[in-house]
Motif scaffolding. Sequence first.
Motif, PDB file in Angstrom:
ATOM      1  N   THR A 435       5.657   2.395  -8.655  1.00  0.00           N
ATOM      2  CA  THR A 435       5.228   3.678  -9.227  1.00  0.00           C
ATOM      3  C   THR A 435       6.154   4.822  -8.850  1.00  0.00           C
ATOM      4  O   THR A 435       6.526   5.636  -9.696  1.00  0.00           O
ATOM      5  CB  THR A 435       3.790   3.987  -8.755  1.00  0.00           C
ATOM      6  OG1 THR A 435       3.745   3.957  -7.320  1.00  0.00           O
ATOM      7  CG2 THR A 435       2.822   2.960  -9.316  1.00  0.00           C
ATOM      8  N   THR A 436       6.558   4.882  -7.579  1.00  0.00           N
ATOM      9  CA  THR A 436       7.385   6.012  -7.126  1.00  0.00           C
ATOM     10  C   THR A 436       8.872   5.738  -7.227  1.00  0.00           C
ATOM     11  O   THR A 436       9.678   6.671  -7.250  1.00  0.00           O
ATOM     12  CB  THR A 436       7.032   6.361  -5.672  1.00  0.00           C
ATOM     13  OG1 THR A 436       7.359   5.243  -4.823  1.00  0.00           O
ATOM     14  CG2 THR A 436       5.541   6.677  -5.536  1.00  0.00           C
ATOM     15  N   GLY A 437       9.261   4.443  -7.254  1.00  0.00           N
ATOM     16  CA  GLY A 437      10.679   4.101  -7.300  1.00  0.00           C
ATOM     17  C   GLY A 437      11.382   4.245  -5.967  1.00  0.00           C
ATOM     18  O   GLY A 437      12.612   4.122  -5.886  1.00  0.00           O
ATOM     19  N   ILE A 438      10.618   4.490  -4.890  1.00  0.00           N
ATOM     20  CA  ILE A 438      11.209   4.652  -3.556  1.00  0.00           C
ATOM     21  C   ILE A 438      11.490   3.281  -2.955  1.00  0.00           C
ATOM     22  O   ILE A 438      10.651   2.381  -2.993  1.00  0.00           O
ATOM     23  CB  ILE A 438      10.261   5.451  -2.641  1.00  0.00           C
ATOM     24  CG1 ILE A 438      10.023   6.847  -3.226  1.00  0.00           C
ATOM     25  CG2 ILE A 438      10.837   5.544  -1.229  1.00  0.00           C
ATOM     26  CD1 ILE A 438       9.001   7.657  -2.462  1.00  0.00           C
ATOM     27  N   SER A 469       8.479  -5.963  -6.998  1.00  0.00           N
ATOM     28  CA  SER A 469       7.799  -4.661  -6.957  1.00  0.00           C
ATOM     29  C   SER A 469       6.357  -4.745  -7.434  1.00  0.00           C
ATOM     30  O   SER A 469       5.503  -3.975  -7.006  1.00  0.00           O
ATOM     31  CB  SER A 469       8.575  -3.642  -7.797  1.00  0.00           C
ATOM     32  OG  SER A 469       8.714  -4.103  -9.131  1.00  0.00           O
ATOM     33  N   SER A 470       6.062  -5.691  -8.321  1.00  0.00           N
ATOM     34  CA  SER A 470       4.698  -5.804  -8.845  1.00  0.00           C
ATOM     35  C   SER A 470       3.757  -6.491  -7.863  1.00  0.00           C
ATOM     36  O   SER A 470       2.541  -6.332  -7.949  1.00  0.00           O
ATOM     37  CB  SER A 470       4.710  -6.579 -10.163  1.00  0.00           C
ATOM     38  OG  SER A 470       5.147  -7.916  -9.948  1.00  0.00           O
ATOM     39  N   GLY A 471       4.324  -7.279  -6.956  1.00  0.00           N
ATOM     40  CA  GLY A 471       3.487  -8.026  -6.027  1.00  0.00           C
ATOM     41  C   GLY A 471       2.778  -9.207  -6.648  1.00  0.00           C
ATOM     42  O   GLY A 471       1.894  -9.806  -6.038  1.00  0.00           O
ATOM     43  N   GLU A 472       3.139  -9.585  -7.874  1.00  0.00           N
ATOM     44  CA  GLU A 472       2.483 -10.678  -8.580  1.00  0.00           C
ATOM     45  C   GLU A 472       3.512 -11.692  -9.059  1.00  0.00           C
ATOM     46  O   GLU A 472       4.670 -11.341  -9.319  1.00  0.00           O
ATOM     47  CB  GLU A 472       1.705 -10.153  -9.794  1.00  0.00           C
ATOM     48  CG  GLU A 472       0.598  -9.185  -9.437  1.00  0.00           C
ATOM     49  CD  GLU A 472      -0.093  -8.624 -10.670  1.00  0.00           C
ATOM     50  OE1 GLU A 472       0.434  -8.867 -11.779  1.00  0.00           O
ATOM     51  OE2 GLU A 472      -1.126  -7.958 -10.531  1.00  0.00           O
ATOM     52  N   PHE A 473       3.059 -12.944  -9.196  1.00  0.00           N
ATOM     53  CA  PHE A 473       3.940 -13.969  -9.742  1.00  0.00           C
ATOM     54  C   PHE A 473       4.171 -13.741 -11.231  1.00  0.00           C
ATOM     55  O   PHE A 473       5.270 -13.939 -11.725  1.00  0.00           O
ATOM     56  CB  PHE A 473       3.352 -15.363  -9.504  1.00  0.00           C
ATOM     57  CG  PHE A 473       3.453 -15.812  -8.075  1.00  0.00           C
ATOM     58  CD1 PHE A 473       4.647 -16.281  -7.564  1.00  0.00           C
ATOM     59  CD2 PHE A 473       2.360 -15.735  -7.225  1.00  0.00           C
ATOM     60  CE1 PHE A 473       4.754 -16.693  -6.253  1.00  0.00           C
ATOM     61  CE2 PHE A 473       2.457 -16.144  -5.901  1.00  0.00           C
ATOM     62  CZ  PHE A 473       3.660 -16.615  -5.409  1.00  0.00           C
ATOM     63  N   ASN A 488       4.986 -10.688 -17.060  1.00  0.00           N
ATOM     64  CA  ASN A 488       5.094  -9.635 -16.059  1.00  0.00           C
ATOM     65  C   ASN A 488       5.340 -10.276 -14.708  1.00  0.00           C
ATOM     66  O   ASN A 488       5.538 -11.484 -14.600  1.00  0.00           O
ATOM     67  CB  ASN A 488       3.834  -8.759 -16.050  1.00  0.00           C
ATOM     68  CG  ASN A 488       2.558  -9.587 -15.868  1.00  0.00           C
ATOM     69  OD1 ASN A 488       2.587 -10.699 -15.341  1.00  0.00           O
ATOM     70  ND2 ASN A 488       1.445  -9.063 -16.313  1.00  0.00           N
ATOM     71  N   GLY A 489       5.338  -9.465 -13.638  1.00  0.00           N
ATOM     72  CA  GLY A 489       5.558  -9.995 -12.301  1.00  0.00           C
ATOM     73  C   GLY A 489       7.001 -10.419 -12.072  1.00  0.00           C
ATOM     74  O   GLY A 489       7.925 -10.004 -12.775  1.00  0.00           O
TER      75      GLY A 489
END
Length: 898
Positions: A435-438, A469-473, A488-489
């Motif tokens: 979300t923040t790109g940090i 970054s998504s934390g998902e497979f 996604n993921g």
Amino acid sequence: MSGATQLLIYLTLISTTTAKETFRIAGIVSTDENGRALEDAVKKANADMPPNLELQSLYIKMDANPIRSALNLCDHIISQGVHTVIVSKPENSDISPPISVSYTCGFYSIPVIGISARDSSFSDMTVHKTFLRTVPPFFHQADVWLKMLQYFDWNQVVFIHSMDIEGRMILNRFQSKADDITIERVINYPSGSQDYVPYLQQLSSLQARVVLLSATEEDADHIFRDAEALNLTGEGYAWIVSEQALTSAYVPEGTLGLKLSYGTNEKDHLADCVSLIKQTVTDLFNGTLTQISDTPNSCKSTSSFWQAGNAILKALLNAKLEKGRTGQIAFDSAGDRLNPVYFFQNIQVVNGRKSAENIGFYGNPKVISNALEIDESKIIWPGKKTTRPSGINISTELKIVTLESVPFVYTRKMTESDACNWDRNERLCPLVNETTGIKEDYCCWGYCIDMLIQIADMVNFTYSIHLGSSGEFGSYKKVNKTGEKKWNGVIAELISKDADMIVAPLTINPERAGHIDFSKPFKYQGLTILVKKTATESKLDSFLQPFEDTLWILVALSVHVVALVLYLLDRFSPFGRFKLAKNNDTEEDALNLSSAMWFAWGVLLNSGIGEGTPRSFSARVLGMVWAGFAMIIVASYTANLAAFLVLDRPEASITGIDDARLRNPNEDFKYATVRNSAVEMYFKRQVELSTMYRQMEPRNYRTAEEAIKDIVNMKLQAFIWDSSRLEYEAGQNCELITVGDLFGRSGLGVGLQKKSPWTSKISMAILKLHEKGNMEDLDNKWILEGRNDCPEKDTTPATLGLTNMASVFLMVAGGIIAGIILIVIEIAYKRHRGLKDKELELARNAADRWRGNIEKRKLLRESWDYIKVLKDKEAKVAMAEETKDSKQALSYPDLQHN
């Protein structure tokens, strides 16, 4: 011959001549020479035509102006009532004025056979209704490109094409047939541009080094100049270009292309068209067609339906000329030529001049036995190389994406003064916040990181790791209202080329395998269910747990049976307390029924026995057997009770995937898995688990860690996930337990881009790690070690029943039978012994009497003397009574003797 006969023959000839059907063929050719070639071909065909048929030809020259070409068609051809038109192109021109001819003839249903038009627009039968051609369209080159790629074993390409209809058609045909070829990038450019650098400069960053180019000669000039300036035509690249592009003056050395066999030989195509028409017309008139009527003869007519024309067109579409000058001629449903022959050409520089050298050919395997032939020894590749390029740029710096998943991947956030510990195999794995790109720095370690380090050493590549970054497979879901689906993921990162490899516990399943490649599994597993143990409630009758109810009843019954048998044995035994007490005129020490009962319970409960013990040997044997029985029963009870008390542990709330609480859940029982995971896909795919999927879908968690935490806190009753992870968690926390058999068995693999050159190498490395036992070492290090000493699942002792203790009761029964046998022996022995004692007693009594008779004899003698003296009668009688016994005694021979 008479005059009448001659007249009859003449009339017959006239009638035959008038009955002959004429089929008119018109040619719109590039030169008069080709027109005369058409006339010669028709004349030759008429030599063996059926007697009722003949072909007739006429021709005009093609005008480069489409309008004049259409007017000439109307004035000089349609006005003659032609049945089929053969059309070429203007002399020394590549323009395609057959469009005007096709439109006009199509309106009047007159079949048109093109012999030079290769534009893709003619394949549209809705526009060009009656147009056929003996040459294939340019976009059919895609079929041959695929054969070349398969021959050279290239499976990854870059496709460059113009934005016009030609470019789109060849791309669509290639994509529709390239099942085993990956198009890494499609680059489309505006035709007629002067600067192609912005379109070409991205080639250097791509992995594919095989470039497919569809371009006209003019566009190819600019493209090749810009590609050479960007150093994209040198060593390592392979360019395969269209026929038009191959004729460019700037085509680089080493380029491969195609050339249609007999593609520009107009005379041969005219001859084949005439042969095909002759064969078709002959078949038509031998069938249902008897004559051709209502042939259009003017462009002023507004009627566009010519029934015979449609019949001729259909017959031509279905016709096949086996041995034409240009090969086998047949048409597909769009009227395009089937089974053409192409030459493979290679651009070479000979004596400073470029030339296209033939290196092989390709034809339809149904027509030509040796359909594809390439002489690689004749090929000069870009950079003047003689060895085939690999077709891909294999970068040894790979981008690895992973996800935190204990125990496969652990992560910790780094501090400013912190660094990853390489001695512990920790590796830097930054995370970019979605979300923040940090960007935040993390350290990763675990099972998968150790495996990656070993594979990298074996396969020889370097890598950089980052966390997804998504934390998902990832899952395959609709992204808009049109129904378009995308991943996604971390899988989306792999597909979009943002990562080269996924190193994480990634489950291999059909949905993912359709979009990415997998290595050989590095670990096999299944799905299981994690629950928290539920404490069992203590009951008042818990002390009865070691034995089944049947066994308790048998023990109680045995006590009374043994007591009764002991009493009976001691009661009827000659050596029992009862007999002894009777002989002694007292029953205080006798073994009565109450004492026998006390004895039996006392032995069983080990309470001590002070009195009332069996006296007879038979009863004592039974007593010893009973004591043995009591020892075994008490020892078994004590041991099993201790096991129940020590090992009485919490139980699982469900039994497995088929548990009714999962299949028919209620609101109080919640279960879930991780969303956008392979487990969720599995439940979605299985029809019999659809009810469970609908129950889980709104409750599914973002990560496994969140779900496990809620299991511990009793907010979630069951969590369905990979067996390796859940068994690890159950080993770390004794409050957790996995239940049921494994289901949905699968494997964990390394994910790679589709057609990645690393797939086979990674798979081979994983197989070698399995062979060497390295994978087993990783299991021991990360999954099996460090477990708490939790009780094993199957350590709860079994309640003992009659089956377990039957032999003990048989022993008691044997003791009772032995006691009965012994008492019989005792009684028999006693009787035998009693007879001997009675005889001995009689003998002793006789001896005593004998000894007393000696004295009595003396007294008798004195008595008899005294009787004789007595005078009183009564005294004599009394004395006689007194001495009667003595007389009797004196009757014994021994006494008489004495």
